[in-house]
Scaffold this active site. Structure first.
Site, short mmCIF file in Angstrom:
data_model
loop_
_atom_site.label_atom_id
_atom_site.label_comp_id
_atom_site.label_asym_id
_atom_site.label_seq_id
_atom_site.Cartn_x
_atom_site.Cartn_y
_atom_site.Cartn_z
N GLU A 24 0.80 -1.09 -0.11
CA GLU A 24 0.06 -0.08 -0.05
C GLU A 24 0.85 1.31 0.12
O GLU A 24 2.05 0.98 0.15
CB GLU A 24 -1.02 -0.15 1.27
CG GLU A 24 -0.05 0.05 2.62
CD GLU A 24 -0.87 0.74 3.69
OE1 GLU A 24 -1.36 1.87 3.54
OE2 GLU A 24 -1.21 -0.15 4.67
N LYS A 36 -6.29 10.14 0.86
CA LYS A 36 -6.21 9.17 1.22
C LYS A 36 -7.37 8.36 0.10
O LYS A 36 -8.37 8.93 -0.07
CB LYS A 36 -6.91 9.01 2.74
CG LYS A 36 -6.90 7.43 3.16
CD LYS A 36 -7.37 7.62 4.58
CE LYS A 36 -7.61 6.26 5.38
NZ LYS A 36 -7.76 6.33 6.83
N VAL A 81 -5.30 -0.25 2.38
CA VAL A 81 -5.27 -1.69 2.26
C VAL A 81 -6.70 -1.93 1.11
O VAL A 81 -6.19 -2.70 0.29
CB VAL A 81 -5.67 -2.43 3.60
CG1 VAL A 81 -6.15 -3.72 3.36
CG2 VAL A 81 -4.35 -2.28 4.58
N ASP A 85 -18.46 3.16 12.38
CA ASP A 85 -17.00 2.89 11.53
C ASP A 85 -16.45 1.78 11.52
O ASP A 85 -15.70 1.41 12.66
CB ASP A 85 -16.17 3.96 12.17
CG ASP A 85 -15.09 4.63 11.41
OD1 ASP A 85 -14.90 3.97 10.49
OD2 ASP A 85 -14.40 5.51 11.90
N LYS A 92 -5.00 -2.87 13.55
CA LYS A 92 -4.35 -1.73 14.41
C LYS A 92 -4.93 -1.70 16.05
O LYS A 92 -5.99 -2.12 16.13
CB LYS A 92 -4.68 -0.42 13.87
CG LYS A 92 -4.22 -0.16 12.42
CD LYS A 92 -3.69 1.02 11.92
CE LYS A 92 -2.83 0.86 10.91
NZ LYS A 92 -3.65 0.80 9.61
#
Ligand code: PSU
Ligand code: MN
Length: 302
Positions: free
Chosen positions: A27, A87, A108, A140, A161
């Site tokens: 990425e 992004k 990703v 989210d 994460k």
């Protein structure tokens, strides 16, 4: 107007694909200004590229440059990967191309969409996105999860994460039908920490077994997650991590950020609060994932 995608391949990747050689997609968010702070971003890029090549595969960094979808970036353009980016998740790709975005950094989900379209079977990243804390209210959930399920590409990451809701992330992966395979571990890694203490249903330490699992799942036209813990020597001290995370989450709440801005802000705040210790762990796990991805790509090709 014809309906087709225009991919720009680096010379190295074009040659590898023509020869049916092993390729690993990477990425570009993590090296952009949305990811690691300079100069760690440049180090991340060079270490990841070198790790893939040393293991005998060809790296294919995905990125949108001047509105064109790149699969592999020639050395002359590498510097651009360290700059200011917008992004780009999977759903943003058509807009980034139509509007000729200067540098769209692929997450990703975007990288997986591009890799699948280019016929690349293996992708390495640091830690995937997932279900955010508070998702019951905010909804989210990273687009990464659906993309891992949908595209016939194996994702190698150090779990998800650590600021996410990891139990819910595992639940969601199960719901989406994503096999999560612990590579030399039987608990979900937590990015800069080796474990979240959440048990995984499936694990292996045999490369030939991993290859058969990946081949079978990709044969269904779907993807999976290979969870590869950060090397023990590079893991972030748990107390340092937990303290930094608390402060980072408080900072995110105080600033009132939401949506795609959450991940970069929280990662940046953890880096600050840990005095940069999270950054060196991040570099090590990125490199480690690139190695395993390349070994898998080489073995798959045989
Ligand atoms: N690493 C970083 N910063 C980031 C990301 C990774 O240092 O922003 C990206 C990854 O590319 C991942 C994405 O796919 O965050 C997930 O973002 P979101 O939670 O908005 O889906
Ligand atoms: Mn999100």
């Amino acid at each position: 107007m014809s309906v087709s995608l225009d991919l720009v391949f680096s010379s190295e990747v074009a040659a590898a694909i023509a020869a049916d050689g092993p390729v690993v997609a990477l990425e570009s968010t993590v090296t952009s200004n949305l990811g690691l702070p300079a100069p760690a971003n440049a180090e991340a890029l060079q270490r990841s590229l070198a790790a893939v090549r040393e293991a005998g595969a060809v790296p294919a960094v995905t990125a949108i440059l001047d509105g064109r979808i790149h699969v592999g970036v020639d050395e002359s353009d590498e510097e651009r990967l360290l700059g200011t980016a917008a992004k780009v998740a999977e759903r943003d790709i058509p807009v980034a191309t139509a509007q000729s975005w200067t540098f769209g950094a692929t997450t990703v989900s975007a990288s997986l969409a591009i890799a699948a379209h280019a016929g690349i079977s293996v992708f390495a990243t640091g830690g995937i996105g997932g279900v955010h804390r508070g998702a019951a209210d905010t909804f989210d959930v990273s687009a990464d999860l659906g993309a891992i399920a949908r595209h016939p590409v194996a994702t190698i990451s150090a779990g998800a994460k650590s600021f996410l809701d990891l139990p819910k992330t595992l639940e969601q992966l199960e719901t989406l039908g994503v096999p999560v395979i612990g590579w030399n571990c039987d608990e979900l890694p937590a990015f800069t920490a080796r474990t979240s203490r959440l048990p995984l249903t499936h694990h292996t330490d045999q490369l030939d077994t991993l290859v058969r699992i990946v081949a079978s799942q990709l044969g269904f036209g779907r993807g999976l997650l290979v969870a590869n813990p950060v090397p023990a020597d590079d893991a972030l001290d748990q107390d340092v991590h937990d303290d930094a995370l608390q402060r980072a989450l408080a900072e995110a709440e105080r600033r009132g950020v939401s949506g795609p801005s959450v991940t970069p802000l929280v990662l940046g705040a953890i880096a600050d609060a840990s005095g940069g210790a999270s950054v060196s762990a991040n570099l090590a796990l990125l490199e480690n994932n690139a190695v395993v991805a390349a070994e898998l790509a080489v073995a798959l090709q045989k």
